[in-house]
Design a protein around this motif. Structure first.
Motif, PDB file in Angstrom:
ATOM      1  N   THR A 298       0.823  -1.205   0.000  1.00  0.00           N
ATOM      2  CA  THR A 298       0.000   0.000   0.000  1.00  0.00           C
ATOM      3  C   THR A 298       0.860   1.258   0.000  1.00  0.00           C
ATOM      4  OG1 THR A 298      -1.740  -1.193   1.196  1.00  0.00           O
ATOM      5  CG2 THR A 298      -1.844   1.214   1.227  1.00  0.00           C
ATOM      6  N   VAL A 299       1.973   1.207   0.719  1.00  0.00           N
ATOM      7  CA  VAL A 299       2.880   2.366   0.731  1.00  0.00           C
ATOM      8  C   VAL A 299       3.394   2.645  -0.675  1.00  0.00           C
ATOM      9  CG1 VAL A 299       5.079   3.235   1.598  1.00  0.00           C
ATOM     10  CG2 VAL A 299       3.530   2.027   3.136  1.00  0.00           C
ATOM     11  N   ILE A 300       3.814   1.587  -1.375  1.00  0.00           N
ATOM     12  CA  ILE A 300       4.317   1.765  -2.740  1.00  0.00           C
ATOM     13  C   ILE A 300       3.190   2.225  -3.665  1.00  0.00           C
ATOM     14  CG2 ILE A 300       5.491   0.629  -4.653  1.00  0.00           C
ATOM     15  CD1 ILE A 300       6.658  -1.339  -2.677  1.00  0.00           C
ATOM     16  N   ALA A 301       1.981   1.652  -3.484  1.00  0.00           N
ATOM     17  CA  ALA A 301       0.856   2.039  -4.336  1.00  0.00           C
ATOM     18  C   ALA A 301       0.474   3.499  -4.136  1.00  0.00           C
ATOM     19  CB  ALA A 301      -0.345   1.141  -4.045  1.00  0.00           C
ATOM     20  N   THR A 302       0.564   3.992  -2.906  1.00  0.00           N
ATOM     21  CA  THR A 302       0.261   5.405  -2.648  1.00  0.00           C
ATOM     22  C   THR A 302       1.233   6.309  -3.378  1.00  0.00           C
ATOM     23  OG1 THR A 302      -0.618   4.809  -0.470  1.00  0.00           O
ATOM     24  CG2 THR A 302      -0.058   7.118  -0.847  1.00  0.00           C
ATOM     25  N   LEU A 303       2.505   5.960  -3.345  1.00  0.00           N
ATOM     26  CA  LEU A 303       3.496   6.743  -4.089  1.00  0.00           C
ATOM     27  C   LEU A 303       3.227   6.688  -5.593  1.00  0.00           C
ATOM     28  CD1 LEU A 303       6.727   5.690  -2.147  1.00  0.00           C
ATOM     29  CD2 LEU A 303       5.444   7.815  -1.911  1.00  0.00           C
ATOM     30  N   ALA A 304       2.805   5.510  -6.090  1.00  0.00           N
ATOM     31  CA  ALA A 304       2.499   5.390  -7.515  1.00  0.00           C
ATOM     32  C   ALA A 304       1.312   6.261  -7.909  1.00  0.00           C
ATOM     33  CB  ALA A 304       2.217   3.924  -7.857  1.00  0.00           C
ATOM     34  N   LEU A 305       0.280   6.306  -7.067  1.00  0.00           N
ATOM     35  CA  LEU A 305      -0.885   7.134  -7.371  1.00  0.00           C
ATOM     36  C   LEU A 305      -0.520   8.610  -7.381  1.00  0.00           C
ATOM     37  CD1 LEU A 305      -3.692   5.329  -5.331  1.00  0.00           C
ATOM     38  CD2 LEU A 305      -3.401   5.392  -7.810  1.00  0.00           C
ATOM     39  N   ARG A 306       0.324   9.030  -6.457  1.00  0.00           N
ATOM     40  CA  ARG A 306       0.758  10.430  -6.450  1.00  0.00           C
ATOM     41  C   ARG A 306       1.538  10.758  -7.723  1.00  0.00           C
ATOM     42  NH1 ARG A 306       2.795  11.582  -0.202  1.00  0.00           N
ATOM     43  NH2 ARG A 306       0.735  11.385   0.779  1.00  0.00           N
ATOM     44  N   THR A 307       2.353   9.820  -8.183  1.00  0.00           N
ATOM     45  CA  THR A 307       3.102  10.058  -9.413  1.00  0.00           C
ATOM     46  C   THR A 307       2.169  10.159 -10.612  1.00  0.00           C
ATOM     47  OG1 THR A 307       4.959   8.801  -8.475  1.00  0.00           O
ATOM     48  CG2 THR A 307       4.975   9.187 -10.851  1.00  0.00           C
ATOM     49  N   VAL A 308       1.151   9.297 -10.655  1.00  0.00           N
ATOM     50  CA  VAL A 308       0.183   9.351 -11.753  1.00  0.00           C
ATOM     51  C   VAL A 308      -0.563  10.681 -11.747  1.00  0.00           C
ATOM     52  CG1 VAL A 308      -1.926   8.316 -12.660  1.00  0.00           C
ATOM     53  CG2 VAL A 308      -0.073   6.860 -11.888  1.00  0.00           C
ATOM     54  N   LEU A 309      -0.979  11.128 -10.580  1.00  0.00           N
ATOM     55  CA  LEU A 309      -1.684  12.407 -10.489  1.00  0.00           C
ATOM     56  C   LEU A 309      -0.797  13.567 -10.925  1.00  0.00           C
ATOM     57  CD1 LEU A 309      -3.654  11.954  -7.139  1.00  0.00           C
ATOM     58  CD2 LEU A 309      -4.548  11.867  -9.460  1.00  0.00           C
ATOM     59  N   SER A 310       0.475  13.521 -10.548  1.00  0.00           N
ATOM     60  CA  SER A 310       1.379  14.591 -10.977  1.00  0.00           C
ATOM     61  C   SER A 310       1.564  14.582 -12.487  1.00  0.00           C
ATOM     62  CB  SER A 310       2.729  14.440 -10.276  1.00  0.00           C
ATOM     63  OG  SER A 310       3.383  13.238 -10.683  1.00  0.00           O
ATOM     64  N   LEU A 311       1.556  13.390 -13.112  1.00  0.00           N
ATOM     65  CA  LEU A 311       1.646  13.315 -14.569  1.00  0.00           C
ATOM     66  C   LEU A 311       0.420  13.936 -15.226  1.00  0.00           C
ATOM     67  CD1 LEU A 311       3.138   9.780 -15.311  1.00  0.00           C
ATOM     68  CD2 LEU A 311       4.111  11.963 -15.949  1.00  0.00           C
ATOM     69  N   PHE A 312      -0.772  13.657 -14.661  1.00  0.00           N
ATOM     70  CA  PHE A 312      -1.992  14.225 -15.211  1.00  0.00           C
ATOM     71  C   PHE A 312      -1.996  15.748 -15.089  1.00  0.00           C
ATOM     72  CE2 PHE A 312      -4.462  10.051 -14.413  1.00  0.00           C
ATOM     73  CZ  PHE A 312      -4.043   9.585 -15.646  1.00  0.00           C
ATOM     74  N   ARG A 313      -1.488  16.247 -13.962  1.00  0.00           N
ATOM     75  CA  ARG A 313      -1.451  17.705 -13.794  1.00  0.00           C
ATOM     76  C   ARG A 313      -0.512  18.351 -14.815  1.00  0.00           C
ATOM     77  NH1 ARG A 313      -0.676  16.316  -8.187  1.00  0.00           N
ATOM     78  NH2 ARG A 313      -2.656  16.313  -7.057  1.00  0.00           N
ATOM     79  N   GLU A 314       0.625  17.697 -15.060  1.00  0.00           N
ATOM     80  CA  GLU A 314       1.549  18.252 -16.050  1.00  0.00           C
ATOM     81  C   GLU A 314       0.971  18.209 -17.451  1.00  0.00           C
ATOM     82  OE1 GLU A 314       5.227  16.237 -15.722  1.00  0.00           O
ATOM     83  OE2 GLU A 314       5.763  17.084 -13.785  1.00  0.00           O
ATOM     84  N   GLU A 315       0.210  17.151 -17.773  1.00  0.00           N
ATOM     85  CA  GLU A 315      -0.377  17.060 -19.110  1.00  0.00           C
ATOM     86  C   GLU A 315      -1.478  18.083 -19.325  1.00  0.00           C
ATOM     87  OE1 GLU A 315       0.505  15.267 -21.630  1.00  0.00           O
ATOM     88  OE2 GLU A 315       2.151  14.267 -20.597  1.00  0.00           O
ATOM     89  N   ASN A 316      -2.168  18.471 -18.232  1.00  0.00           N
ATOM     90  CA  ASN A 316      -3.279  19.412 -18.356  1.00  0.00           C
ATOM     91  C   ASN A 316      -2.828  20.875 -18.361  1.00  0.00           C
ATOM     92  OD1 ASN A 316      -5.201  17.382 -18.451  1.00  0.00           O
ATOM     93  ND2 ASN A 316      -5.380  17.287 -16.216  1.00  0.00           N
TER      94      ASN A 316
END
Length: 317
Positions: A298-316
């Motif tokens: 879960t710790v690793i998955a939380t970091l992965a979700l934050r990275t995905v969200l940061s990618l979406f913010r950069e794309e937008n």
């Protein structure tokens, strides 16, 4: 001026007797939009959350099938035993080493392959399809392929190549016995390199080409373009690939079970949980070990979700 402040006689003359004042149409509520998602939500809760709640409850119990009389609430006994068990600590270190090695090597190979496939050449589509194939193979079938077709000391490909190069006197090592952990890591690298390649190739194709062309016009060579433009752009994609790969590799069971059966220092956390449950029949201890695995994942998955969200913010932007 609102109609609420008008006298009743004016309302009657305007709207007519026996007619009610028109009301504003209310927008549809959020539940009306979310109602079609309820069956999927209920299914997800029943399939994933309820078994985990049951596992969490069992992890606080003394429950060993070999001693049915001694069953009851044990508190944190299973967790304290898990944290003080040398075998579990060894399996945690093995899991960390296995995951770090597989993810790092797969990232490097995936990056190199993605850089090659980003160029135009005849048959690029066919080459991409062939390189993705290892990721589509069933994990157990992949492990069996490496165990019998590659690692076997009698008819395996690796020892056959050694005989072809060095003759009859060439060494014929038993790879699974002499290099057990490295053998497991090699099979997982072969399987997960295409996954890393796909993510990094998507990142490469989203590069700002105008910046690359401007750098080349200014005299930058291929290494400088890669170091100062491509690599900074791929940073988020590298993080995402590493985190997603870690989530899956840390839970890997098929390769360890099929290749070495957890022997010779290759037992990772999932295999340790399996052995505690099916060989030791200690359901409470196995549940506690499983909860620890879920917590780390879960710790690793939380970091992965934050990275995905940061990618979406950069794309937008």
């Amino acid at each position: 001026m609102s109609t609420a402040s008008l006298p009743d006689s004016v309302k009657a003359s305007v709207f007519g007797r026996g007619r009610t004042e028109p009301t504003e149409r209310r927008p549809r509520g959020t539940w009306a939009r979310r109602a079609p998602l309820l069956p999927a939500l209920v299914f997800m809760i029943v399939v994933t959350q309820l078994p985990f709640v049951g596992t969490l409850a069992i992890s606080f119990m003394r429950w060993n099938a070999l001693d049915p009389a001694d069953r009851g609430f044990g508190g944190l006994t299973n967790y304290s035993h898990a944290l003080s068990d040398p075998a579990l600590r060894t399996s945690i270190l093995t899991t960390v080493e296995l995951t770090a090695t597989v993810v790092a090597v797969s990232l490097l190979l995936g990056l190199g392959t993605a850089l090659l496939l980003d160029r135009r050449f005849p048959g690029r589509g066919l080459v991409r399809t062939m390189l993705i194939t290892p990721f589509l193979v069933v994990p157990v079938a992949s492990a069996l392929l490496w165990k019998h077709a590659l690692y076997n000391a009698s008819y395996g490909l690796f020892d056959g190549l050694l005989r072809a190069v060095g003759g009859s006197g060439a060494p014929q090592p038993d790879w699974l016995s002499s290099l057990p952990l490295l053998s497991v890591e090699a099979s997982l690298v072969w399987q997960w390199t295409p996954f890393m390649m796909l993510i990094l190739l998507a990142g490469l194709q989203s590069r700002p080409l105008d910046a690359v062309e401007a750098a080349r016009v200014d005299g930058a060579n291929a290494w400088q373009v890669f170091r100062y433009i491509t690599l900074p752009h791929l940073r988020r994609y590298l993080e995402l690939a590493a985190l997603l790969g870690s989530i899956y590799v840390v839970q890997n069971f098929d390769a360890v079970f099929t290749l070495t059966s957890g022997g010779l220092g290759t037992a990772n956390l999932p295999y340790t949980v399996y052995r505690t449950f099916y060989e030791g029949h200690d359901y409470g201890q196995a549940s506690a070990d499983g909860v620890i695995v879920v917590a780390l994942t879960t710790v690793i998955a939380t970091l992965a979700l934050r990275t995905v969200l940061s990618l979406f913010r950069e794309e937008n932007r």
